[in-house]
Design an enzyme around this catalytic site. Structure first.
Site, short mmCIF file in Angstrom:
data_model
loop_
_atom_site.label_atom_id
_atom_site.label_comp_id
_atom_site.label_asym_id
_atom_site.label_seq_id
_atom_site.Cartn_x
_atom_site.Cartn_y
_atom_site.Cartn_z
N GLU A 37 -11.58 -29.68 -68.44
CA GLU A 37 -12.52 -30.37 -69.33
C GLU A 37 -13.92 -29.76 -69.29
OE1 GLU A 37 -13.95 -34.25 -67.88
OE2 GLU A 37 -12.42 -34.10 -66.33
N HIS A 54 -7.04 -26.91 -70.45
CA HIS A 54 -6.69 -27.87 -69.41
C HIS A 54 -7.91 -28.34 -68.64
CE1 HIS A 54 -4.04 -29.05 -65.77
NE2 HIS A 54 -3.97 -29.97 -66.71
N LYS A 103 -0.03 -5.45 -66.78
CA LYS A 103 0.80 -5.74 -65.60
C LYS A 103 2.21 -6.13 -66.00
CE LYS A 103 -3.11 -7.01 -62.68
NZ LYS A 103 -4.12 -6.48 -63.61
N VAL A 114 -12.33 -8.19 -60.28
CA VAL A 114 -12.86 -7.58 -59.08
C VAL A 114 -14.39 -7.48 -59.10
CG1 VAL A 114 -12.71 -5.21 -59.95
CG2 VAL A 114 -12.51 -5.62 -57.51
N LYS A 160 -3.26 -15.93 -64.14
CA LYS A 160 -3.37 -14.47 -64.14
C LYS A 160 -3.73 -13.86 -62.79
CE LYS A 160 -8.24 -14.53 -65.53
NZ LYS A 160 -9.22 -14.08 -66.51
N ARG A 180 -2.51 -5.71 -51.58
CA ARG A 180 -2.03 -7.09 -51.50
C ARG A 180 -0.64 -7.19 -52.11
NH1 ARG A 180 -7.11 -9.88 -54.40
NH2 ARG A 180 -6.52 -8.26 -55.88
N LYS A 217 4.50 -12.53 -67.53
CA LYS A 217 3.90 -12.14 -68.80
C LYS A 217 4.85 -11.28 -69.61
CE LYS A 217 0.18 -12.98 -70.02
NZ LYS A 217 -0.32 -14.15 -70.80
N GLU A 245 0.66 -5.92 -55.87
CA GLU A 245 -0.25 -4.94 -56.48
C GLU A 245 0.38 -3.56 -56.59
OE1 GLU A 245 -4.87 -6.17 -55.85
OE2 GLU A 245 -3.91 -5.08 -54.21
N LEU A 271 -13.74 -6.64 -67.86
CA LEU A 271 -14.94 -6.65 -67.05
C LEU A 271 -15.56 -8.05 -66.99
CD1 LEU A 271 -16.64 -3.39 -68.31
CD2 LEU A 271 -15.67 -3.75 -66.06
#
Length: 609
Positions: free
Chosen positions: A310, A308, A405, A450, A363, A534, A417, A537, A444
């Site tokens: 460019e 999506h 998740k 993170v 995500k 949060r 998902k 989570e 990673l």
């Protein structure tokens, strides 16, 4: 000093040594030193000429004597020996006698004076000039071939910032010995003590063949000190000549958390990718772009980069074209939204791909909590659109990228998902296309992960924000995840949820501490701030629900999870009605549906689980 000046100086020094040595030898052997005889004059002239001839033959005047070693000493021995043999031959021809004692003493004086004149510069340079330059006291971890080579390089290079003062090695046989004049202090457990006793500024880990686990163990010992820790380049970079032994590299978090690479089944992967048409959705993203890089190594006939954004698609297109310019791969770009079902069908019918990797997804957990309708549209409806288009186009294999998740989801992202997995498994029941999903944890360095966030906070001077001191996550490097995704595609029979072995979970707070140390800062300088969990989570993620566990690996680090009931009627109903729900009701329904746990094994899987 120019080459001509240097040559003139060496010739003058050698000429002086030649005359001095032969006359001094005569003085040592005879009391009649004041008598200059014909044999002495002939021998002196012959020795002078022959010495210069053999010096040019063995290029003694072209050697960089500040880097002299055993090899240069051997050339001095040869030049000196052959010049004295020449003198002996001339004595036999002209005088009919060979003065063996004179020649023997002259040879020894030659070796001492000529060798000494060459090596004295190196001695002065190493002893006095180097000591006048302030250098960082360095501890070398590893006294093997790489470590000793490194020490030689540091001694030779006057511009090097580091000065080796000690070795650390687990080989007890060499403890308390000296290697190249550097003491071997002890094993890994002595690192902290050695840094204090020797006032160490830098630590170099000089073991290129270390496994990730071993490197992590050594690094954790190094973090107990304030010394900066670096490593030598990887073994393959040293062997290929890409980098040399004195190219030091900072330890990366990927080196500590990643696992050792596994061998892929090249034959099976080539069988379903080489000379085939492959389409990747989300090709500009972290995982999608790496999948494209890995796929290109197997030379598909055509690789379609669908995304999506460019800019990201353009970037990966240019990178692949530069890397594989010589390969006969056709790279095609398609800027499209997977929520547009007509466009998906059109693209599939245009190219008729053999394999589809579906990596496009929303995500980011907190963002999706605030925008559940967007997560649902992209992750569920978008996946269904791509799957339907693939089925209609008779794609052979469809691989969807999922997440840990999706197991017992507490977030909108995880719930969508999980529902996308249900869509894929339902499509497999009703299509000739093999539909599979691959589930793994955090990657990673991927966008929104993170680690980039922590690095930004460290650059700004801290503090590093961690949500909870007990939060743990599974981590995998992007290349490893992408390779295993491709391998899973080769194993696909249809309907499986492949689960990648993520290794040992990592505490986020420990990850933050390692990143702070790797940046060269202390925990006191940067600091860690706990901000609270949060929305959406969990303290820990799971790769499999307790009812999905299937302990047998189908390939190293790859499992097949047992599957749950597929609630397709409820999903289709939600697709029809989600626009009428407010954010909170939509979020609640997504979580309720995704957490339903009625167990059922699809017929297609009965033979393999």
């Amino acid at each position: 000093m120019s080459y001509r000046q240097r040559l003139s100086l060496l010739v003058f020094i050698d000429s002086f040594i030649v005359f001095t040595s032969i006359f001094f030898s005569r003085f040592l052997l005879s009391a009649d030193f004041d008598v200059i005889t014909l044999p002495l004059v002939v021998s002196s002239i012959t020795l002078l000429v022959s010495h210069h001839v053999f010096s040019f033959v063995y290029k003694l005047y072209k050697k960089a004597w500040e880097h002299a070693s055993i090899g240069e000493l051997i050339f001095i021995v040869k030049a000196t020996t052959y010049s004295l043999i020449t003198v002996a031959c001339v004595q036999q021809l002209i005088i009919h006698d060979i003065y063996f004692r004179l020649l023997a003493v002259t040879w020894m004086l030659h070796m001492i004076l000529i060798g000494g004149s060459r090596f004295c510069w190196r001695i002065i340079r190493n002893t006095y000039i180097k000591k006048s330059v302030v250098k960082k006291r360095t501890l070398i971890v590893g006294a093997g071939s790489a470590g000793t080579m490194l020490v030689r390089q540091l001694f030779k290079n006057n511009d090097a910032e580091m000065f080796p003062v000690g070795f650390i090695d687990d080989n007890v046989k060499i403890h308390n010995l000296d290697i190249l004049g550097i003491p071997v202090i002890g094993g890994i457990e002595r690192i902290e003590q050695a840094v204090k006793e020797l006032n160490i500024d830098n630590i170099i880990i000089a073991i290129p063949s270390l496994s990730k686990k071993e490197l992590n163990h050594i690094f954790q010992e190094c973090t107990k000190t304030n010394a900066k820790t670096q490593t030598l380049p990887k073994l393959e970079d040293l062997v290929s000549g890409k980098l040399s032994v004195n190219h030091f590299m900072d330890v990366q978090v990927e080196d500590l958390l990643g696992r050792d690479p596994i061998d892929l089944d090249i034959e099976s992967i080539s069988g379903y990718i080489t000379n085939k048409v492959v389409l990747v959705t989300g090709a500009g993203g972290s995982i999608g772009s790496e999948i494209c890089r890995q796929i290109s190594k197997f030379t598909p006939q055509m690789l379609i980069l669908l995304g999506h954004g460019e800019n990201s698609i353009y970037s990966i297109e240019m990178e692949l074209k530069d890397l594989y310019e010589a390969a006969s791969i056709e790279f095609i770009t398609e800027i499209a939204d997977i929520q547009d079902v007509k466009k998906m069908i059109s693209i599939m019918n245009k190219y008729h791909p053999d394999v589809v990797y579906h990596a496009a997804a929303h995500k980011h957990v907190p963002l999706m909590e605030r925008n559940p309708e967007e997560a649902f549209k992209n992750n569920v409806i978008g996946t269904m659109n791509v799957a339907i288009a693939a089925s209609q186009s008779a794609v052979d294999t469809f691989v969807m990228i999922s997440t840990d998740k999706a197991v017992n989801p507490t977030s909108v992202m995880g719930a969508t998902k999980r529902m996308a997995e249900m869509v894929i498994q339902d499509m497999d029941r009703n299509s000739s296309t093999k539909f599979v999903a691959v589930r793994f944890g955090n990657v990673l360095g991927s966008r929104g992960s993170v680690i980039p966030r922590f690095k930004q906070q460290i650059v700004k001077g801290g503090p590093v924000s961690v949500t909870h001191p007990d939060m743990i996550r599974y981590f995998m490097t992007i290349p490893e995840a992408s390779r295993l995704v491709i391998q899973a595609g080769a194993l696909a029979r249809g309907g499986e949820i492949f689960v990648l072995d993520m290794g040992e979970p990592v505490k986020i707070v420990d990850l933050a501490k390692n990143l702070i140390k790797l940046s060269g800062n202390s925990l006191e300088e940067i600091g860690i701030e706990f901000t609270g969990m949060r929305p959406g989570e969990k303290l820990f993620e799971e790769l499999l629900n307790s009812d999905e566990i299937n302990e047998k690996q189908v390939y190293p680090k790859i499992y097949i999870g047992k599957t749950s009931e597929l609630y397709m009627e409820e999903i289709k109903e939600m697709i029809s009605n989600y626009t009428t729900l407010d954010k909170e009701n939509l979020r609640s329904q997504l979580l309720n549906l995704a957490n339903s746990q009625v167990i059922s094994i699809p017929k297609k899987l009965i033979s393999i689980v």
